[in-house]
Design a protein around this motif. Sequence first.
Motif, mmCIF file in Angstrom:
data_model
loop_
_atom_site.group_PDB
_atom_site.id
_atom_site.type_symbol
_atom_site.label_atom_id
_atom_site.label_comp_id
_atom_site.label_asym_id
_atom_site.label_seq_id
_atom_site.Cartn_x
_atom_site.Cartn_y
_atom_site.Cartn_z
ATOM 1 N N GLY A 12 0.727 -1.101 0.139
ATOM 2 C CA GLY A 12 -0.037 -0.350 0.076
ATOM 3 C C GLY A 12 0.952 1.337 0.002
ATOM 4 O O GLY A 12 1.709 1.367 1.116
ATOM 5 N N GLY A 14 0.052 4.540 -0.027
ATOM 6 C CA GLY A 14 -0.650 5.685 0.170
ATOM 7 C C GLY A 14 -0.566 6.656 1.153
ATOM 8 O O GLY A 14 0.741 6.658 1.291
ATOM 9 N N TYR A 15 -1.472 7.396 1.878
ATOM 10 C CA TYR A 15 -1.018 8.470 2.811
ATOM 11 C C TYR A 15 -0.344 7.822 4.106
ATOM 12 O O TYR A 15 0.470 8.270 4.358
ATOM 13 N N MET A 17 1.326 5.244 4.410
ATOM 14 C CA MET A 17 2.704 4.776 4.160
ATOM 15 C C MET A 17 3.699 5.840 3.936
ATOM 16 O O MET A 17 4.896 5.752 4.535
ATOM 17 N N TRP A 25 1.291 11.267 9.999
ATOM 18 C CA TRP A 25 1.433 9.708 9.707
ATOM 19 C C TRP A 25 2.436 9.744 8.493
ATOM 20 O O TRP A 25 2.283 10.290 7.736
ATOM 21 N N GLU A 46 1.580 -2.761 -4.683
ATOM 22 C CA GLU A 46 0.166 -1.761 -4.734
ATOM 23 C C GLU A 46 -0.506 -2.396 -6.079
ATOM 24 O O GLU A 46 -0.015 -2.960 -7.246
ATOM 25 N N ARG A 51 0.861 5.001 -8.121
ATOM 26 C CA ARG A 51 0.663 5.604 -6.999
ATOM 27 C C ARG A 51 2.192 5.185 -6.503
ATOM 28 O O ARG A 51 3.067 6.033 -5.673
ATOM 29 N N PRO A 100 -6.214 0.102 2.672
ATOM 30 C CA PRO A 100 -7.239 0.323 3.189
ATOM 31 C C PRO A 100 -7.938 -1.154 3.941
ATOM 32 O O PRO A 100 -7.529 -2.195 3.456
ATOM 33 N N PRO A 101 -8.678 -0.936 4.986
ATOM 34 C CA PRO A 101 -9.101 -2.327 5.782
ATOM 35 C C PRO A 101 -9.812 -3.315 5.020
ATOM 36 O O PRO A 101 -9.978 -4.239 5.530
ATOM 37 N N VAL A 103 -9.409 -4.729 2.498
ATOM 38 C CA VAL A 103 -8.880 -6.058 1.793
ATOM 39 C C VAL A 103 -8.181 -6.855 2.874
ATOM 40 O O VAL A 103 -7.335 -7.643 2.597
ATOM 41 N N ARG A 104 -8.338 -6.491 3.946
ATOM 42 C CA ARG A 104 -7.969 -7.327 5.296
ATOM 43 C C ARG A 104 -9.050 -7.674 6.225
ATOM 44 O O ARG A 104 -9.878 -7.478 6.138
ATOM 45 N N LYS A 130 -4.114 0.226 11.576
ATOM 46 C CA LYS A 130 -5.425 0.388 11.984
ATOM 47 C C LYS A 130 -6.486 0.767 11.149
ATOM 48 O O LYS A 130 -6.261 1.403 10.368
ATOM 49 N N PRO A 131 -7.983 0.414 11.379
ATOM 50 C CA PRO A 131 -8.429 -0.536 12.030
ATOM 51 C C PRO A 131 -8.231 -1.979 11.371
ATOM 52 O O PRO A 131 -7.889 -2.025 10.153
ATOM 53 N N GLY A 163 -1.363 -0.569 14.256
ATOM 54 C CA GLY A 163 -1.186 0.676 14.607
ATOM 55 C C GLY A 163 -1.854 1.704 15.156
ATOM 56 O O GLY A 163 -2.446 2.794 14.923
ATOM 57 N N VAL A 165 -1.423 4.053 17.596
ATOM 58 C CA VAL A 165 -0.434 4.742 17.900
ATOM 59 C C VAL A 165 -0.311 5.320 19.131
ATOM 60 O O VAL A 165 0.719 5.611 19.731
ATOM 61 N N PHE A 316 -4.364 13.649 19.806
ATOM 62 C CA PHE A 316 -4.254 13.325 18.366
ATOM 63 C C PHE A 316 -4.741 14.652 17.516
ATOM 64 O O PHE A 316 -5.700 15.324 17.772
#
Length: 399
Positions: A12, A14-15, A17, A25, A46, A51, A100-101, A103-104, A130-131, A163, A165, A316
């Motif tokens: 991934g 994205g943002y 990472m 982040w 990816e 990207r 994104p969550p 796919v998991r 997360k999540p 994560g 955090v 946060f």
Amino acid sequence: MAAGDFNVIMVGAGYAMFGTPEGPWNIAKRAEQKLGERLKVDAVIEVNPARGEEVLGIKRDGPHKASYKDTLILPNVAEFKKRVDSGESKEPRAIFVATPPTVRGSTQSGKDLEIQLNKAFPNVAIFFEKPVATGQPWEESVGEALKVSEYLKKNHKAPISIGYVLRYLKIVQQVKKIIEENNLTVMATNARFVVAYELAIKTEWWNKDIMLGPIIEQATHICDLVRFLGGEIDFETISAHALEAHEKPGQLSKKNFDESAIPDELRIPRATSASWKYESGAVGIFLHSTALHGVDYEVQLEVFADGYQFILQNIFGSSKSPELHVRRPGSDKIEVTVTEGDDAYQTEMNHFIDAIEGGPEPEIFSSYEDAAKTYEMTWVIRNSAEQSQKKIDDKKAKA
Ligand SMILES: NC(=O)c1ccc[n+]([C@@H]2O[C@H](COP(=O)([O-])OP(=O)(O)OC[C@H]3O[C@@H](n4cnc5c(N)ncnc54)[C@H](O)[C@@H]3O)[C@@H](O)[C@H]2O)c1
């Protein structure tokens, strides 16, 4: 002293990472910081190669270019596994996952990234954002996440870190330490997560069918933190209410996106309150709201124990430093600690790498099992609020 190349793959691009102007982040940056020249990113996995190209282009021009010199962009983990099997690539020491969550967090094909990773690399440490999951219907999705947790517990032979955090904030660790050292029993927690919504311009975020709403996607951080400091919650006691988009106090004046594209029943609530009992008997209250303008969020947690008050502030999404206020037995005075520059993302990374290499801070504070419970908690809050709202709307319709 740990030495030598530290080979990783990143799933991934994205943002989370590679960073975003929206928040602090950035997994890659923290890995660069911890490992320096030792970091070798062998592959970015990816589904959207453009990207990957974009972020690698930036990295290859930057101060850590050596870490990305030989990085491949591959469409899935299986492709990388083939290379490892054929000797073209080394088995990584760590895998970072910030997809994104969707796919998991499941045993079902297409959403079973954890299982694919475990089958390919059962001895490699994995960090997951997360999540742990997002899916519907909720019972099935939560059940699947718990199944993945069991699966990993049985089959994965290396550290796994999720994560969440905030568990790594210095002030959180400080509270944890005072609770443990003084053998305190938490009596009550009061958590709030109030968002500055002006810059939240992604329409998907405002559609609870897509990102599942702010409790599951965002307030998950504070839900996790209350579980970390307050202990296990009896989810059956959770009772919640929501201020919905169509209700008068829910009208927002500073939206920078077109909400008319989202049907009313899928618009996110403007405020959600919840309360519960901990298994210990203690009580907790919670508020999430999209109420503020500007940039800084207002995220705060209060924890009470016999003779003690802890207020954790700016935890946060704030430009202000995290702050801890402590009142102890024997005095009404508040001790204030400001942890300027505390970077919990870095601490989280340092602990993860130390857990792999036997470094000085090897504790992982968020396990998959723990994170799956937090996922369940957030769904229970959302469901309770929706059920309560339905009763109110039905009553109004009959009147
Ligand atoms: N801990 C934090 O503070 C924090 C902050 C931001 C995001 N996050 C979490 O990180 C995760 C990712 O969020 P983001 O903002 O980076 O999303 P994003 O959409 O910017 O990036 C996700 C990337 O994953 C890619 N992807 C999708 N499916 C894939 C697959 N099967 N294999 C490989 N790549 C795939 C997408 O093409 C995309 O480039 C989410 O779970 C989010 O909640 C956590």
